[in-house]
Design a protein around this motif. Structure first.
Motif, PDB file in Angstrom:
ATOM      1  N   GLU A  92       4.687  -4.470  -0.446  1.00  0.00           N
ATOM      2  CA  GLU A  92       5.421  -5.461  -1.252  1.00  0.00           C
ATOM      3  C   GLU A  92       6.888  -5.517  -0.866  1.00  0.00           C
TER       4      GLU A  92
ATOM      5  N   ALA B  58       8.346 -11.519  -5.694  1.00  0.00           N
ATOM      6  CA  ALA B  58       7.742 -10.290  -5.182  1.00  0.00           C
ATOM      7  C   ALA B  58       6.387 -10.664  -4.586  1.00  0.00           C
TER       8      ALA B  58
ATOM      9  N   ASP C 248      11.705  -4.901  -6.431  1.00  0.00           N
ATOM     10  CA  ASP C 248      10.317  -4.437  -6.523  1.00  0.00           C
ATOM     11  C   ASP C 248       9.766  -4.341  -5.096  1.00  0.00           C
TER      12      ASP C 248
ATOM     13  N   HIS D 158       4.596 -12.090  -8.011  1.00  0.00           N
ATOM     14  CA  HIS D 158       5.280 -12.685  -9.170  1.00  0.00           C
ATOM     15  C   HIS D 158       6.740 -12.982  -8.857  1.00  0.00           C
TER      16      HIS D 158
ATOM     17  N   HIS E  51       8.605  -8.994 -14.161  1.00  0.00           N
ATOM     18  CA  HIS E  51       7.615 -10.052 -13.940  1.00  0.00           C
ATOM     19  C   HIS E  51       8.113 -11.361 -14.535  1.00  0.00           C
TER      20      HIS E  51
ATOM     21  N   GLU F  22       3.108  -9.296  -2.726  1.00  0.00           N
ATOM     22  CA  GLU F  22       2.509  -7.962  -2.689  1.00  0.00           C
ATOM     23  C   GLU F  22       1.003  -7.947  -2.470  1.00  0.00           C
TER      24      GLU F  22
HETATM   25 CO    CO Z   1       5.504  -6.508  -8.007  1.00  0.00          CO
END
Ligand code: CO
Ligand code: MF3
Ligand code: CO
Length: 251
Positions: free
Chosen positions: A232, A199, A105, A168, A175, A201
């Motif tokens: 991110e 992740a 991500d 997350h 997620h 972000e």
């Molecule tokens: Co994300």
């Protein structure tokens, strides 16, 4: 429950992370005046198919696109459509890539053409906030240290941090636990351990932190219409510190 990834799982996270980064750079290279956000999404769809991967966003809670493209006052979750990218636009691009069972991500905000000093400052601050958050992602630190580091960079630049959306955990699923807010207090929240993959972000606004969702049910915009930037990385907590998984050989 926060999943600790095995060395074999981390290898797969590196592979999906690298692909996500390659897709990010491939799409960024196509952002130019006149291109529509639908064309960018279609290009990403094609690219993913050619690389044996798929979008982790498409179908997620019914999301209709392959990537998210959020322009100017749009914060996140913009859906590709007829909108043409114009000179001076600030374009935030978010990519979730699922490859052999694991997700990478990553997001980046790019400025189109003419240099707008205030847009440039916003993007540079968001990047600096991301790097500060990543630097805090080390064993023994806590989730709150990441958010605190992000927030400090934003505050010093007099920009606000979006609180309604957070980073997350990421792994088999887009997620996972824990939530990683872009604000926090040092030493608060879950303790970071080697093998966690997060992740991080930050979403930064030039104006206030408040956001709202448009009638399409997805696109998040700033309430005051101010510009917003989002960046991110997917990061693994290594024994010695953070390892950024969403980078190409070049970056
Ligand atoms: Co994300
Ligand atoms: N912006 C989210 C993230 O980076 C993912 C978007 S989910 C979607 O975690 F369905 F809106 F695409
Ligand atoms: Co993302």
């Amino acid at each position: 429950m926060i999943k600790i990834k095995s060395p074999a799982e981390l290898e797969r996270m590196r592979a999906s992370g690298r692909l996500a980064a390659q897709l990010r750079e491939a799409v960024v290279a196509r952002v130019a005046p006149g291109v529509t956000t639908r064309e960018l999404d279609a290009y990403a769809r094609e690219w993913l198919a050619q690389h044996g991967a798929r979008s982790a966003f498409l179908g997620y809670r019914g999301y209709p696109g392959c990537i998210c493209i959020s322009v100017n006052d749009e914060v996140v979750h913009g859906i590709g459509g007829d909108r043409q990218v114009l000179m001076g636009d600030l374009v935030s691009l978010d990519f979730g890539v699922s490859y052999e069972g694991y997700v990478g991500d990553t997001a980046k905000t790019v400025l189109v053409g003419a240099l707008q000093p205030e847009s440039l400052h916003l993007v540079q601050t968001a990047e600096a906030a991301l790097q500060a958050g990543i630097a805090a992602a080390r064993p023994g630190n806590h989730v709150g240290d990441i958010g605190h580091a992000v927030e400090q960079v934003a505050r010093r630049a007099r920009m606000s941090v979006v609180r309604d959306f957070v980073g997350h955990g990421v792994g088999r699923h887009l997620h996972e636990d824990p939530q990683v807010p872009n604000y926090g207090r040092p030493g608060q929240g879950a303790r970071l351990r080697p093998g966690m993959t997060l992740a991080i972000e930050p979403m930064l606004n030039r104006g206030g932190a408040a956001v709202r969702v448009l009638a399409d049910g997805w696109t998040v915009v700033t309430r005051d219409g101010s510009l917003s930037a989002h960046c991110e990385h997917t990061v693994a907590i290594g024994p010695e510190g953070p390892e950024i998984l969403t980078c190409t050989a070049a970056n």
